[in-house]
Write an enzyme that holds these catalytic residues in place. Sequence first.
Site, PDB file in Angstrom:
ATOM      1  CD  GLN A   1      72.972 170.069  93.377  1.00 10.58           C
ATOM      2  OE1 GLN A   1      72.315 170.553  92.488  1.00 10.58           O
ATOM      3  NE2 GLN A   1      72.491 169.142  94.196  1.00 10.58           N
ATOM      4  CG  HIS A   2      76.405 165.944  91.763  1.00  5.00           C
ATOM      5  ND1 HIS A   2      75.292 165.417  92.376  1.00  5.00           N
ATOM      6  CD2 HIS A   2      75.962 166.609  90.667  1.00  5.00           C
ATOM      7  CE1 HIS A   2      74.215 165.745  91.677  1.00  5.00           C
ATOM      8  NE2 HIS A   2      74.586 166.470  90.646  1.00  5.00           N
TER       9      HIS A   2
ATOM     10  CG  ASP B   1      75.239 174.332  91.219  1.00  5.95           C
ATOM     11  OD1 ASP B   1      74.394 173.443  91.426  1.00  5.95           O
ATOM     12  OD2 ASP B   1      76.202 174.173  90.429  1.00  5.95           O
TER      13      ASP B   1
END
Length: 498
Positions: A71-72, A243
Amino acid sequence: MTLVAGVDSSTQSCKVVIRDAATGALVRAGAAPHPDGTEVDPEAWWSALQAAVEDAGGLDGVTALAVGGQQHGLVALDADGEVIRPALLWNDTRSADAAEDLVRELGDGDAARGRAAWLEATGSVPVASFTVTKLRWLADHEPEHAARLAAVALPHDWLTWRLSGSTDLATLTTDRSDASGTGYWDPATGAYRWELLSRALRRDVGPGDLVLPRVAEAFEAVGETAAAGAVPAGIVLGPGCGDNAGAALGLGLAPGQVFVSLGTSGVVAAVAQAPTTDPSGVLAGFADATGAFLPLACTLNATRVLEAARRLLGVDHEAFSDLALAALPGAGGLVHVPYLEGERTPDLPRATGSLHGMTPASLSRENLARAAVEGLLCHLAAALDVIRARGVDVTEVTLVGGGARSAAVRQLAPGLLGVPVVVPPPGEYVADGAARQAATVAAGSSVPVAWAAGEAERFTGPAQPDVRAAYDRQAARAADEFGAPAGPDDADDDPAVA
């Protein structure tokens, strides 16, 4: 047999699992490494995906595929769909100052009021991991790149788009779970917060100025693969997921159930029916991959804590566990606060690790190993306490990830987490969750297909309040030294939050 594929494009590697769509039985699997670092050319992910597919024996017979991803990460694209600069990953903490600035700015200079405003807007308080902080860093440190920005994607968005063969930015898609980790999407309303994106970029932007991926429904087909290398054409693409949402789906967790994942990062998360907010900002109010929510706390330091101690002691994994289990609870007074590479939970991006209580008697190999395991588990227990404080009744924890393979972790976890621990068979749960999403998409269902769960081990043990109390004292010292923001009690007492 109808086959589906799930992809886990993580920080360290790309893993592909191919499963029977009806039963979930594993048919074959493959993997390929990613480069080290906190920024990576997305082309490395594409190359690793191709290599992992080949390692899995190809995608013959696969009817649907979905991508779970870290992520991110910020994938910055120009008007031609080209990557502007290497992607800034979740574990790149150079945006720590940007995170602090954004929080204060939204509170008109007051950090507590800013945290409350971010919680109201997105359900989370941005830290250095979040995409929105990386956009502010880009605007301030690489304005020439920020000026070229035509679209912002996340790692799994970009891979799904690349699999489709499209070059049209308007066809970018994402899902609720990954969008909820950007810092500019509200999981409660399902809307992008353009004013927060504008604040991050220091210029007004809207749908006509910048492309953000369309947020797909939980089990929506978002396209088909185009023929490219090891990937054939015509495979239906699911929306993918972050995830942690993938892991929750792969584990088959229901609302109210909690998992702890020990990988590069440590994750404590609970599936919830309604959005969750945490005034301290420790708990992120994310969405999951099914239409529900995933309140989550993430630590930067997890298995690397054990690896660093193991390398120092010069032993293999089994011998390291044996050393830790040979020591008494409390490690002879040694307390390891494991903020080795800064920390996200608590928000201490500039912190370093520390070892306390060193005496001639306590400095043994056994105690060093035990202190590392206890420090890691106490670190995660503190995050679990935040989930409890938000009303989640934690009666047991499902423990997964590479760190769960450690005998010492499995045996010490119940006493330090304070509840029984269930350890399912080792698996690639993020990739499995993506495969389960793909099977659900292929079935045209709005609820996840039912797959058989593997046999799990259950561990119990006496509580270790003295060990936890000793850890908490030293963690509080680290917070004082490295400048933690106000904790839950402080935030709750603030009238701006109340």
